[in-house]
Design an enzyme around this catalytic site. Structure first.
Site, PDB file in Angstrom:
ATOM      1  N   PRO A 120       0.611  -1.204  -0.004  1.00  0.00           N
ATOM      2  CA  PRO A 120      -0.075   0.063  -0.006  1.00  0.00           C
ATOM      3  C   PRO A 120       1.010   1.358  -0.045  1.00  0.00           C
ATOM      4  O   PRO A 120       0.720   2.164   0.966  1.00  0.00           O
ATOM      5  CB  PRO A 120      -0.721  -0.195   1.266  1.00  0.00           C
ATOM      6  CG  PRO A 120       0.129  -0.870   2.301  1.00  0.00           C
ATOM      7  CD  PRO A 120       0.590  -1.872   1.171  1.00  0.00           C
ATOM      8  N   CYS A 121       1.421   1.545  -1.198  1.00  0.00           N
ATOM      9  CA  CYS A 121       2.264   2.843  -1.176  1.00  0.00           C
ATOM     10  C   CYS A 121       1.357   4.205  -1.122  1.00  0.00           C
ATOM     11  O   CYS A 121       1.681   5.156  -0.893  1.00  0.00           O
ATOM     12  CB  CYS A 121       3.119   2.731  -2.359  1.00  0.00           C
ATOM     13  SG  CYS A 121       2.400   2.476  -3.937  1.00  0.00           S
ATOM     14  N   HIS A 122      -0.010   3.840  -1.518  1.00  0.00           N
ATOM     15  CA  HIS A 122      -0.942   4.922  -1.418  1.00  0.00           C
ATOM     16  C   HIS A 122      -1.124   5.538  -0.066  1.00  0.00           C
ATOM     17  O   HIS A 122      -1.613   6.697   0.115  1.00  0.00           O
ATOM     18  CB  HIS A 122      -2.158   4.769  -1.956  1.00  0.00           C
ATOM     19  CG  HIS A 122      -2.838   3.570  -1.298  1.00  0.00           C
ATOM     20  ND1 HIS A 122      -2.446   2.148  -1.633  1.00  0.00           N
ATOM     21  CD2 HIS A 122      -3.861   3.516  -0.300  1.00  0.00           C
ATOM     22  CE1 HIS A 122      -3.220   1.068  -0.915  1.00  0.00           C
ATOM     23  NE2 HIS A 122      -4.194   1.946  -0.042  1.00  0.00           N
TER      24      HIS A 122
END
Length: 158
Positions: A120-122
């Site tokens: 989850p780089c968001h």
């Protein structure tokens, strides 16, 4: 090793999922779809993405093998620790990596994450709470964070 590929129509557009040796190697946004492979692992990944988008799943249980440098893999390992519905900053991520001076390198590695959504780089935002950079486009980052119920900087993960 043969690479298997499947295309998935998500609420955010088409995702191309790729696997090799029984592990996911990439999940990337794409404008086109192509021929899909038969793969139990990729079918499971699509099922888990369906559950995530239906708000029935907050974590993924898939074998992952993103390709990158050792440092990039360390950063991506830290990303997986950020809980659903929470965010962190690039500075906090650099500190967790052991040196706040690696903030730019950590941000660069974050931007090269080859497994969108699942890693989850968001969930990484600017220190001022701004939505900085996302390979899939800032509108997708904003959508994903709203989908997870992130409303403001108060949702920070330390």
């Amino acid at each position: 090793m043969e690479v298997q590929t499947v295309y998935y129509s998500s609420p955010l557009g088409i995702l191309e999922l790729r696997s090799r040796s029984e592990a996911i190697i990439s999940v990337l946004f794409t404008d086109n779809s192509g021929e899909s492979s038969e793969s139990l692992l990729l079918t499971n990944a699509i099922s888990q993405l369906d559950e995530y988008f239906a708000k029935k799943r907050t974590t993924f249980d898939l074998p992952l093998a993103p390709e990158g440098t050792d440092f990039q893999k360390r950063v991506w390992g830290e990303l997986i620790k950020i809980p659903f519905g929470q965010t962190t900053t690039y500075l906090k991520m650099a500190k967790r990596l052991g040196d706040e001076k690696v903030i730019r390198a950590a941000a660069s590695a974050n931007g090269k994450n080859p497994i969108a959504i699942i890693i989850p780089c968001h969930r990484v935002i600017g220190s001022d709470g701004s939505l900085t950079g996302y390979a899939g486009g800032l509108w997708r980052k904003e959508w994903l964070l709203k989908h997870e119920g992130v409303s403001s900087q108060v949702d920070l993960f330390s």
